[in-house]
Each structure stands twice: as structure tokens, then as C-alpha cells.
Design a protein around this motif. Structure first.
Motif, PDB file in Angstrom:
ATOM      1  N   THR A 148     -42.285  42.571  31.737  1.00 65.00           N
ATOM      2  CA  THR A 148     -43.428  43.565  32.239  1.00 65.00           C
ATOM      3  C   THR A 148     -44.303  42.854  33.245  1.00 65.00           C
ATOM      4  O   THR A 148     -44.323  41.650  33.549  1.00 65.00           O
ATOM      5  CB  THR A 148     -44.308  43.792  30.927  1.00 65.00           C
ATOM      6  OG1 THR A 148     -45.042  42.764  30.621  1.00 65.00           O
ATOM      7  CG2 THR A 148     -43.370  44.141  29.617  1.00 65.00           C
ATOM      8  N   ALA A 149     -45.105  43.790  33.820  1.00 64.62           N
ATOM      9  CA  ALA A 149     -45.891  43.348  34.913  1.00 64.62           C
ATOM     10  C   ALA A 149     -46.849  42.399  34.586  1.00 64.62           C
ATOM     11  O   ALA A 149     -47.259  41.435  35.066  1.00 64.62           O
ATOM     12  CB  ALA A 149     -46.528  44.806  35.469  1.00 64.62           C
ATOM     13  N   GLU A 150     -47.353  42.715  33.237  1.00 64.57           N
ATOM     14  CA  GLU A 150     -48.531  41.912  32.510  1.00 64.57           C
ATOM     15  C   GLU A 150     -48.002  40.271  32.413  1.00 64.57           C
ATOM     16  O   GLU A 150     -48.612  39.393  32.689  1.00 64.57           O
ATOM     17  CB  GLU A 150     -48.823  42.340  31.381  1.00 64.57           C
ATOM     18  CG  GLU A 150     -50.054  41.443  30.581  1.00 64.57           C
ATOM     19  CD  GLU A 150     -50.549  42.116  29.030  1.00 64.57           C
ATOM     20  OE1 GLU A 150     -50.377  43.048  29.086  1.00 64.57           O
ATOM     21  OE2 GLU A 150     -50.568  41.218  28.217  1.00 64.57           O
ATOM     22  N   ASP A 155     -47.476  34.841  34.237  1.00 65.36           N
ATOM     23  CA  ASP A 155     -46.725  33.465  34.633  1.00 65.36           C
ATOM     24  C   ASP A 155     -46.956  33.035  36.119  1.00 65.36           C
ATOM     25  O   ASP A 155     -46.863  31.968  36.275  1.00 65.36           O
ATOM     26  CB  ASP A 155     -45.095  34.120  34.715  1.00 65.36           C
ATOM     27  CG  ASP A 155     -44.262  32.977  35.060  1.00 65.36           C
ATOM     28  OD1 ASP A 155     -43.971  32.985  36.369  1.00 65.36           O
ATOM     29  OD2 ASP A 155     -44.086  31.846  34.343  1.00 65.36           O
ATOM     30  N   PHE A 156     -47.412  34.069  36.742  1.00 63.18           N
ATOM     31  CA  PHE A 156     -47.727  33.987  38.374  1.00 63.18           C
ATOM     32  C   PHE A 156     -49.111  32.856  38.319  1.00 63.18           C
ATOM     33  O   PHE A 156     -48.965  31.883  39.020  1.00 63.18           O
ATOM     34  CB  PHE A 156     -47.916  35.021  39.268  1.00 63.18           C
ATOM     35  CG  PHE A 156     -48.342  34.828  40.632  1.00 63.18           C
ATOM     36  CD1 PHE A 156     -49.821  34.857  40.991  1.00 63.18           C
ATOM     37  CD2 PHE A 156     -47.481  34.423  41.665  1.00 63.18           C
ATOM     38  CE1 PHE A 156     -50.199  34.550  42.118  1.00 63.18           C
ATOM     39  CE2 PHE A 156     -47.964  34.166  42.750  1.00 63.18           C
ATOM     40  CZ  PHE A 156     -49.343  34.082  43.150  1.00 63.18           C
ATOM     41  N   MET A 157     -49.908  33.339  37.567  1.00 65.38           N
ATOM     42  CA  MET A 157     -51.096  32.880  37.428  1.00 65.38           C
ATOM     43  C   MET A 157     -51.064  31.045  36.813  1.00 65.38           C
ATOM     44  O   MET A 157     -51.581  30.109  37.298  1.00 65.38           O
ATOM     45  CB  MET A 157     -52.097  33.204  36.364  1.00 65.38           C
ATOM     46  CG  MET A 157     -53.426  32.963  36.343  1.00 65.38           C
ATOM     47  SD  MET A 157     -54.280  33.761  35.008  1.00 65.38           S
ATOM     48  CE  MET A 157     -53.873  35.538  34.963  1.00 65.38           C
ATOM     49  N   ASN A 162     -52.637  27.092  42.358  1.00 68.04           N
ATOM     50  CA  ASN A 162     -53.033  26.889  43.891  1.00 68.04           C
ATOM     51  C   ASN A 162     -53.012  27.866  44.671  1.00 68.04           C
ATOM     52  O   ASN A 162     -53.743  28.020  45.757  1.00 68.04           O
ATOM     53  CB  ASN A 162     -52.424  25.714  44.529  1.00 68.04           C
ATOM     54  CG  ASN A 162     -52.656  24.471  43.700  1.00 68.04           C
ATOM     55  OD1 ASN A 162     -53.888  24.533  43.043  1.00 68.04           O
ATOM     56  ND2 ASN A 162     -51.729  23.099  43.850  1.00 68.04           N
ATOM     57  N   ILE A 163     -52.283  29.010  44.779  1.00 66.57           N
ATOM     58  CA  ILE A 163     -51.986  30.056  45.412  1.00 66.57           C
ATOM     59  C   ILE A 163     -53.082  31.049  44.457  1.00 66.57           C
ATOM     60  O   ILE A 163     -53.639  31.973  45.380  1.00 66.57           O
ATOM     61  CB  ILE A 163     -50.488  30.520  45.270  1.00 66.57           C
ATOM     62  CG1 ILE A 163     -49.783  29.513  46.076  1.00 66.57           C
ATOM     63  CG2 ILE A 163     -50.648  32.005  46.274  1.00 66.57           C
ATOM     64  CD1 ILE A 163     -48.411  29.935  45.982  1.00 66.57           C
ATOM     65  N   PHE A 164     -52.959  31.445  43.379  1.00 64.33           N
ATOM     66  CA  PHE A 164     -53.604  32.275  42.775  1.00 64.33           C
ATOM     67  C   PHE A 164     -54.855  32.193  43.007  1.00 64.33           C
ATOM     68  O   PHE A 164     -55.712  33.587  43.044  1.00 64.33           O
ATOM     69  CB  PHE A 164     -53.378  31.966  41.220  1.00 64.33           C
ATOM     70  CG  PHE A 164     -54.111  32.989  40.372  1.00 64.33           C
ATOM     71  CD1 PHE A 164     -55.313  32.666  39.827  1.00 64.33           C
ATOM     72  CD2 PHE A 164     -53.422  34.374  40.091  1.00 64.33           C
ATOM     73  CE1 PHE A 164     -56.125  33.613  38.944  1.00 64.33           C
ATOM     74  CE2 PHE A 164     -54.174  35.274  39.264  1.00 64.33           C
ATOM     75  CZ  PHE A 164     -55.468  34.795  38.688  1.00 64.33           C
ATOM     76  N   ASN A 165     -55.464  31.154  43.258  1.00 61.60           N
ATOM     77  CA  ASN A 165     -57.055  30.809  43.169  1.00 61.60           C
ATOM     78  C   ASN A 165     -57.540  31.238  44.722  1.00 61.60           C
ATOM     79  O   ASN A 165     -58.828  31.250  44.957  1.00 61.60           O
ATOM     80  CB  ASN A 165     -57.665  29.643  42.907  1.00 61.60           C
ATOM     81  CG  ASN A 165     -57.436  29.514  41.352  1.00 61.60           C
ATOM     82  OD1 ASN A 165     -57.849  30.688  40.531  1.00 61.60           O
ATOM     83  ND2 ASN A 165     -56.991  28.302  40.952  1.00 61.60           N
ATOM     84  N   ARG A 166     -56.675  31.606  45.734  1.00 63.79           N
ATOM     85  CA  ARG A 166     -56.973  31.698  46.993  1.00 63.79           C
ATOM     86  C   ARG A 166     -56.645  32.782  47.699  1.00 63.79           C
ATOM     87  O   ARG A 166     -56.767  33.097  48.873  1.00 63.79           O
ATOM     88  CB  ARG A 166     -56.687  30.375  47.964  1.00 63.79           C
ATOM     89  CG  ARG A 166     -55.153  30.077  48.379  1.00 63.79           C
ATOM     90  CD  ARG A 166     -55.050  28.635  48.183  1.00 63.79           C
ATOM     91  NE  ARG A 166     -55.247  28.186  49.651  1.00 63.79           N
ATOM     92  CZ  ARG A 166     -54.713  27.040  50.184  1.00 63.79           C
ATOM     93  NH1 ARG A 166     -54.178  26.356  49.239  1.00 63.79           N
ATOM     94  NH2 ARG A 166     -54.995  26.864  51.224  1.00 63.79           N
ATOM     95  N   ILE A 167     -55.961  33.682  46.891  1.00 66.11           N
ATOM     96  CA  ILE A 167     -55.577  35.046  47.383  1.00 66.11           C
ATOM     97  C   ILE A 167     -56.366  36.172  46.786  1.00 66.11           C
ATOM     98  O   ILE A 167     -56.543  35.995  45.705  1.00 66.11           O
ATOM     99  CB  ILE A 167     -54.029  35.114  47.808  1.00 66.11           C
ATOM    100  CG1 ILE A 167     -53.538  35.104  46.258  1.00 66.11           C
ATOM    101  CG2 ILE A 167     -53.273  34.114  48.451  1.00 66.11           C
ATOM    102  CD1 ILE A 167     -52.003  35.313  46.340  1.00 66.11           C
TER     103      ILE A 167
END
Lengths: 193, 193
Positions: A148-150, A155-157, A162-167
Motif C-alpha cells: 500500500t502507499a502507506e 519504508d521510504f522514511m 537522509n533524503i526524507f528529511n530534506r525534501i
DNA sequence: CAATTCCGGTGACCTTTGTCATGTCATTAA
DNA sequence: TTAATGACATGACAAAGGTCACCGGAATTG
């Protein structure tokens, strides 16, 4: 100065000798990229392979409705480029845009091929990079057709803090294949748990 | 006998000399695989790279609910294997199953690495394979996050007619990330146009 | 500093897709 | 040849996700 970061980076894979390092220093060139500037725009042939020394990029496609779909991000120590356009020398359908002021090191295709021919160690190193990228994309496909999207958001988080926190969430939503509104709904639900 | 198909196949990329051909004949071994047999099962390490001479395979993952998700198919002249497990020598989460009686040629990891070291031409050829596979998966990700199921179904039909015509709709649905019932709805709608 | 743009959230309503049960037909296995 | 299994379609109902308009605040631009 930043070229030493790249040499360090390669050294982590296989120890480079002085001749190999000299080649790297000679063939890669540094570039400063401001936020919102492009290092590739659709319609152009991708002639450079890019290593990110500092900053953040997104590679995306614009569909026929004008909607942007993020294929991937790239931060420090990541490579980015449209390998389809790069190897087949055809116009790219992708755009690569700096999401913040960035510094990159770039090499031309013909120089990269020389690198492979004259220093086979790089052939092996780059094949590992390509394989790792392929593995990532296979996992991404599997996830897209089975989660699911959730689940994908969580998982992305976890996988790319390091990406999650800057975009922004808009960019994350685009990468996950959902609308910003729906991502907002997911986040609201998660904050209640 | 079938080994000559593989040599022909390589010859299409780069002309092989007699020594290279001898190595191929020596290191690849043929295997007959019956329908419903596996050449890889989850939990095992993938130790072989597989070239399909005749037949059809699917590589899939079973999720925690027991549902099967097809990551890719492979027919004649395609390679198949879990490269993550293959290179990192860790248990695979994927299964590779014959969808019809098939014939394959297989090479062990250590022999493939010898091939690369002793015959650098293959390093280049296999890097091209990996790059092409990566490009396919990137396009697939983009398509999954930007297209409807109907659009993806039509594209699959156009892009892979040789696969489309020999597998069931259940398998296609799994590959596209939709249920068989929904695919049936799509097909009904399309047959009215 | 002011104007503009972007981000994030919200809510009503809509579309796409999933679930489940059922039935029929084709294929496979015994 | 018969029984079992798988494929395919259908329909009622539900869930996931999209669209659109709107608002307030933060960030960016001039």
C-alpha cells in the motif's frame, strides 16, 4: 578539492593506484549547481555521468498531462544520470534538477569508456554500481505492485532518512506515485497511532 | 547443441574468438526444466546465472499474505536470476518457476567471474545486459507510478507480444500489480471499444 | 519589507481498484 | 474417462486513492 572525495569513494571499493587516480583527476570536472538548475533537460542527450559531492537532485519525467513523476533522488556519494540516453545517445525523456545548491563531479561518456578500457578495475566497479541500482529498482517494482502507499511511505522514511528529511512531501508523494493530498491523509492517520 | 545458440547470441554483441567460444562451451551446462519446476526457490542462494534457450519462466515473490507477485518473465534469449542473491551470496526472497517445459543453459558464479577476468569482452557484454535490464526496470517504475492499470496492460501487450500470448491472465495481472478480477474488467471494457 | 510562490492540510465528491462469492469452461492429473 | 484444478468472467460491496477548491503559514523572490 572535491575530486579527492571521489577518489576516496572509489578506494572504498577497490584500492586505486597512482595512475588510476591521475586519470580520475584529469577526466572529472567539478560543477556548482544552484537550486532549481538542471543538469539534464528532456529532449537533450545525456552526455555526462554525474557524481554528487554535495547537495540533492531529483530525476523526473513529465507526463502528457504536465504532471511530474520523480523516478529517483540523489544525494552525496550517489551517481545520477539517464543511462538510456547516455549509452544510446538519444534524447532523454527525463529531467535532472537540483533541489538545493549542489556540487557535482562529471565525466563525459567518451572519457568514461576510456576509463573502462585503460583501467579495467573501473569496469568492475561500475558494473557493481549498475547491479546495485538494478537491485534497488527491482525491489521498488516489487514494492509498488505489492504494498500500500502507506507501507511504501514508511519504508521510504526508514530506508532513506537522509533524503526524507530534506525534501518536501510533494516530492515524496511524486516518488511514491500518490497525490500530495493522499500523502497528507496517510500522515494524519499515522500521527494518530 | 544448444550451446551454439548462446554463442550465436553473444556473437550478436561482439564477435567471439575460438578461445572465448571454448570457454563458453566448457563452463555452461544445459538443463531441461519441466513445467512447474523451479530453478530457484526462496531461502536458497542463487548460485547460477541462467540463459533461456527454449521455454518461459517467471520470477516472483510471495508476500506475507501468501500472494504471488511476478517481478519478471523470461523467454528465449533472455537471462534470468536473482542478481542480489547471486552476487551477495545471501538467501533469495524470489522464486523462479518454469511456466512451460523449458531448456536452459546455466553458469556458476565463480565461473562467470573467471569469464570476466580471463575474457574482458564478457565484462563489457554483461554490463550492457545489466544496463538494459536497469533501463527496463526504471521505465517500469515510471509507468507504475504514472499510468493506469489499463494503460499498463495495453503497453505490456504491445511491448511483449511473445510473452503475452503464452501466459495466463492471472500471471499478467500479478505482473501488473492488479487482481485477476480487475484485469477481467479492463479486458471487458477494451473489447467493447 | 512586501509580494509571490510553495507547502501542507482539509473536506466533499469521484474514480480506480480490491474482496468475496459464484458459475462455467478448459486443462491437467489420476 | 473421470475427477480435480486452474482460468476467466461476473456482480455486489468495500477500500484505496484521485480531483478540486480552499485556507493558512512558511519560504522565496524582488
Amino acid at each position: 578539492m572535491h575530486i579527492e572525495s571521489l577518489i576516496s569513494y572509489f578506494d572504498n571499493y577497490l584500492r586505486l593506484d597512482e595512475e588510476e587516480k591521475a586519470f580520475i583527476r584529469k577526466k572529472f570536472f567539478e560543477k556548482q549547481v544552484k537550486r532549481r538548475q538542471f543538469i539534464l533537460q528532456e529532449g537533450d542527450v545525456c552526455r555526462l555521468n554525474t557524481f554528487v559531492v554535495a547537495g540533492c537532485f531529483r530525476m523526473y519525467m513529465v507526463d502528457e498531462k504536465g504532471k511530474e513523476h520523480n523516478l529517483q533522488f540523489a544525494i552525496e556519494n550517489w551517481w545520477i544520470g539517464d543511462i538510456d540516453s547516455f549509452h544510446k545517445e538519444k534524447p532523454s525523456k527525463l529531467n535532472i534538477e537540483a533541489m538545493e545548491n549542489s556540487i557535482v563531479l562529471q565525466i563525459r561518456k567518451e572519457d568514461q569508456l576510456r576509463l573502462f578500457v585503460e583501467h579495467p578495475k573501473f569496469n568492475r566497479i561500475f558494473r557493481v554500481f549498475t547491479e546495485n541500482a538494478l537491485i534497488s529498482f527491482q525491489n521498488r517494482v516489487l514494492q509498488n505492485i505489492s504494498s500500500t502507499a502507506e507501507e511504501r511511505y514508511l519504508d521510504f522514511m526508514d530506508r532513506y532518512p537522509n533524503i526524507f528529511n530534506r525534501i518536501s512531501n510533494v516530492q515524496i508523494a511524486s516518488y511514491l506515485g500518490v497525490t500530495p493530498e493522499f500523502l497528507s491523509t496517510i500522515r494524519k492517520k499515522l500521527s494518530r497511532s
